[in-house]
Design an enzyme around this catalytic site. Structure first.
Site, PDB file in Angstrom:
ATOM      1  CB  SER A 112     -11.657 -10.348  -3.453  1.00  0.00           C
ATOM      2  OG  SER A 112     -11.796 -10.402  -2.050  1.00  0.00           O
ATOM      3  CD  GLN A 113     -16.774 -16.309  -0.822  1.00  0.00           C
ATOM      4  OE1 GLN A 113     -17.671 -16.974  -1.279  1.00  0.00           O
ATOM      5  NE2 GLN A 113     -15.954 -16.779   0.098  1.00  0.00           N
TER       6      GLN A 113
ATOM      7  CB  SER B  56     -27.736 -28.935  -3.512  1.00  0.00           C
ATOM      8  OG  SER B  56     -27.296 -28.749  -4.854  1.00  0.00           O
ATOM      9  CD  GLN B  57     -24.862 -31.161  -7.332  1.00  0.00           C
ATOM     10  OE1 GLN B  57     -24.243 -32.119  -7.784  1.00  0.00           O
ATOM     11  NE2 GLN B  57     -26.187 -31.150  -7.236  1.00  0.00           N
TER      12      GLN B  57
ATOM     13  CB  SER C 279      -9.076 -13.851   6.085  1.00  0.00           C
ATOM     14  OG  SER C 279      -8.841 -13.294   7.356  1.00  0.00           O
TER      15      SER C 279
ATOM     16  CE1 TYR D 205      -3.670  -2.382  -0.033  1.00  0.00           C
ATOM     17  CE2 TYR D 205      -2.738  -3.295   1.977  1.00  0.00           C
ATOM     18  CZ  TYR D 205      -3.634  -3.377   0.924  1.00  0.00           C
ATOM     19  OH  TYR D 205      -4.468  -4.457   0.818  1.00  0.00           O
TER      20      TYR D 205
ATOM     21  CG  ASP E 252     -14.298 -18.847  -2.632  1.00  0.00           C
ATOM     22  OD1 ASP E 252     -14.591 -17.819  -3.275  1.00  0.00           O
ATOM     23  OD2 ASP E 252     -13.127 -19.193  -2.411  1.00  0.00           O
TER      24      ASP E 252
ATOM     25  CG  HIS F 258      -7.376  -2.221   0.158  1.00  0.00           C
ATOM     26  ND1 HIS F 258      -7.391  -2.995   1.296  1.00  0.00           N
ATOM     27  CD2 HIS F 258      -7.773  -3.032  -0.839  1.00  0.00           C
ATOM     28  CE1 HIS F 258      -7.773  -4.221   0.979  1.00  0.00           C
ATOM     29  NE2 HIS F 258      -8.016  -4.265  -0.306  1.00  0.00           N
TER      30      HIS F 258
ATOM     31  CB  THR G 230      -4.703 -10.992   2.483  1.00  0.00           C
ATOM     32  OG1 THR G 230      -3.728 -10.117   1.915  1.00  0.00           O
ATOM     33  CG2 THR G 230      -5.958 -10.217   2.831  1.00  0.00           C
TER      34      THR G 230
ATOM     35  N   PRO H 246     -11.237  -0.138  -2.983  1.00  0.00           N
ATOM     36  CG  PRO H 246     -11.194  -2.208  -1.956  1.00  0.00           C
ATOM     37  CD  PRO H 246     -10.686  -0.803  -1.809  1.00  0.00           C
TER      38      PRO H 246
END
Length: 635
Positions: A563-564, A433-434, A465, A116, A439, A352, A474, A129
């Site tokens: 990213s999720q 369900s599977q 994370s 950063y 993710d 960020h 991260t 973001p």
């Protein structure tokens, strides 16, 4: 004793990479803070340094699907040399292990600096973001101000949980998480430098800030949000104050001083030093930096069709639409800026450096819930002070800096290619369900989408994370695996049977899940490799050959940066690509739908956000069809 505990706490928070503030916080909250928060933090394990041989092996495995065999062989030889007993790798590894013993977290300072503060591209698009909140019902200034008043009250409500230490500790995989980032997002700001920036956290001052900044028509105001007895203003009182602000900033012909913060960091650093030579300017800038957060009351944007609405909202959160729209209605260095458009478009943008998405999202979830229940109650009319307008003296030189920043901003705005979409066919429900991780399912679909367009696999970054560890930030999940490559190549091959494709899909999903587990436990490779590289630089040693190798350059060129960011709120986060020929992909999987934001650059002929978003949708549906049409193999 209270003071010594407090000093210990301050040292602790300051070590998290914030610049040391002057003085202490009010002793009232100190005893509370020193209790729960510190006890919880000290119970967290320290980030481990993974074994050298393990990282070298995993690095080779990660390179296999993305570099050609010759390069891979060359890298294999370099790695054998690197990890010889008593060799270069061995020495650097020992240095890292020493650093880990001495420090709270061997990585966090280095990461804050390299990821950063040393990064010199503008924070707009490249780093900060944006988040798009669900579409609201209002379309006028009264609605805008009512919404803003409730939102401000909701953030102050969340702040009280931070101040009193009643913020519930979060868990991941049964392990409690580091809560430090929550203490960094309010009352903090990035400060530009000509070579590197820093972040200041004013929450630690002996008199913590009690004001927010509100910006309307490019004009900044200080709004005190606490009464003299320390209680927050009510929604009704905030509304009255916002009305005063609105009415004293009707003209929009002012110089958009805030646009300076969108420039390249070195240019802004220079302009900043010039700007604050003037005493009035310096005080105004300081008031913005010290504020708890910023609220941007935006002018309406050009209307968009319903299917384009979210995309238009996404770019408004990321950059404001350009200098003739709302890009000057920001202070991009501010950690938290809530954006409330007169046309009902709402969201936020955050700087960020102090935090990742999840703490921001849990603040959003809290505020959105709070706003549902908070009604405007008429408060006894106590006359409130007129919010103070911040003054700026604009010299010809500052005017020139503003013009340059406007031009650069408009170039960035034209270059951003963005698509925000809702995948409405299914959500987390189907992969579950599977018996597949949602993710991992989405990431494998993204691999398939990319492969179908480009006919090869690319280095892919997904953030994982590290908050199971003290001051953890991260690490990287490398979603392109040997197993995902096998699946994407087989998926459209008519010679392969469906049962085989399902088995390969299952394997690819499990491989992603395994990498994720490894990463959140501190055993991934990217931060360890970075640590070894920075250790070599710190030792003033020659940079090891593995870092000058073509494979390393390829591996670090993330064409897919993903990213999720899951939320209870039906929102979506968006960010720009990290390489000129890449994509940024962010998603929020809800139970029955998934919100996606895909970004690319128009200046790259080979990328197209809408095309990738469409390919992703097709891949998800094709994978679902494949699973549904193929009888399950008997176990």
């Amino acid at each position: 004793n209270r003071n010594s505990v407090h000093r210990q706490l301050l040292k602790y928070i300051v070590r998290a990479g914030m610049v040391k503030p002057s003085g202490l916080v009010k002793p009232v909250s100190v005893t509370r803070i020193a209790g729960r928060y510190l006890a919880h933090q000290e119970g967290l394990p320290k980030l481990p340094v993974p074994p050298l041989q393990q990282t070298c092996e995993r690095y080779l495995t990660a390179l296999t699907p993305i570099v050609d065999p010759e390069e891979l062989n060359h890298t294999r030889q370099l790695l054998e040399e690197f990890q010889k007993p008593g060799g270069v790798g061995d020495r650097l590894q020992k240095g890292l292990e020493q650093r880990a013993k001495k420090m709270e977290n061997w990585l966090s300072d280095w990461w804050l600096q390299t990821a950063y503060l040393d990064y010199r591209m503008p924070v707009v698009i490249h780093s900060s973001p944006g988040v798009v909140l669900p579409r609201t019902e209002f379309s006028d200034r009264q609605g805008q101000m009512r919404y803003a008043a409730k939102l401000i009250a909701g953030v102050l409500d969340f702040k009280s949980m931070i101040d009193n230490e009643t913020l519930p500790v979060e868990y991941l995989g049964g392990k409690s998480l580091c809560m430090n980032q929550y203490y960094q997002v309010l009352s903090s700001c990035r400060i530009p430098g000509t070579k590197r920036d820093n972040v200041v956290n004013y929450a630690l001052d002996k008199r913590p800030p009690t004001h927010i900044t509100v910006v309307h028509n490019f004009q900044f105001f200080v709004l005190d949000v606490y009464n003299s007895d320390g209680t927050p203003l009510t929604v009704d009182q905030i509304y009255i104050q916002l009305e005063k602000i609105w009415n004293s900033s009707l003209q929009s012909n002012k110089e958009p001083i805030g646009i300076l913060t969108s420039n390249h960091r070195n240019s802004w650093g220079k302009a900043y030093n010039n700007l604050i030579k003037d005493k009035t300017n310096k005080e105004s800038v300081r008031a913005i930096q010290k504020s708890i957060f910023t609220v941007c009351l935006d002018a309406p944007m050009p209307r968009a069709s319903d299917d384009m609405y979210r995309t238009r909202a996404g770019v408004q959160m990321l950059h404001g639409g350009g200098s003739r729209w709302n890009s000057g209605n920001r202070w991009f260095d501010k950690t938290l800026q809530f954006i409330i458009g007169e046309d009902g478009t709402c969201g936020l943008i955050y700087e960020h450096a102090p935090a990742e998405g999840p703490p921001i999202v849990s603040l959003i979830d809290h505020v959105v819930e709070y706003m549902k229940s908070s009604e405007m109650v008429r408060t006894p009319m106590v006359p409130l002070r007129m919010p103070q307008k911040l003054r700026f003296n604009i010299t010809p030189e500052i005017k020139k800096d503003i013009e340059e920043a406007k031009q650069n901003m408009n170039i960035m705005v034209h270059d951003l290619d963005m698509k925000v979409s809702v995948f409405s066919h299914f959500g987390k429900d189907f992969p579950k369900s599977q018996k597949m991780s949602p993710d991992a399912f989405i990431q494998v679909a993204l691999q398939l989408a990319y492969y179908r367009i480009y006919k090869h696999c690319c280095p892919t970054y997904e953030s994982a994370s590290l908050r199971m560890f003290r001051l953890g930030r991260t690490d990287t999940i490398r979603s392109t695996s040997i197993d995902s490559a096998k699946f994407v190549k087989a998926m459209d091959d008519p010679a392969r049977h469906n049962t085989e494709k399902v088995a390969l899909l299952d394997k690819a999903v499990k491989a992603h899940r395994a990498y994720t587990d490894m990463a959140i436990r501190g055993q991934a490779i990217d931060r360890h490799l970075l640590g070894l590289k920075l250790q070599a630089i710190e030792d003033l040693a020659a940079l090891p050959e593995i870092f000058m190798d073509t494979s390393y350059a390829v591996a670090m060129h993330f064409n897919l940066s993903t990213s999720q960011v899951p939320a209870k709120t039906d929102c979506v986060m968006c960010f720009g690509p990290v390489v000129p020929d890449g994509y940024g992909v962010c998603y929020n999987p809800m139970d029955a739908h998934i919100n996606f934001a895909v970004s690319a650059f128009n200046s790259c002929q080979d990328t197209n956000a809408t095309r990738l978003a469409q390919a992703l949708e097709d891949a998800m549906l094709d994978m679902k069809t494949l699973l549904e049409q193929t009888p399950k193999a008997k176990l």
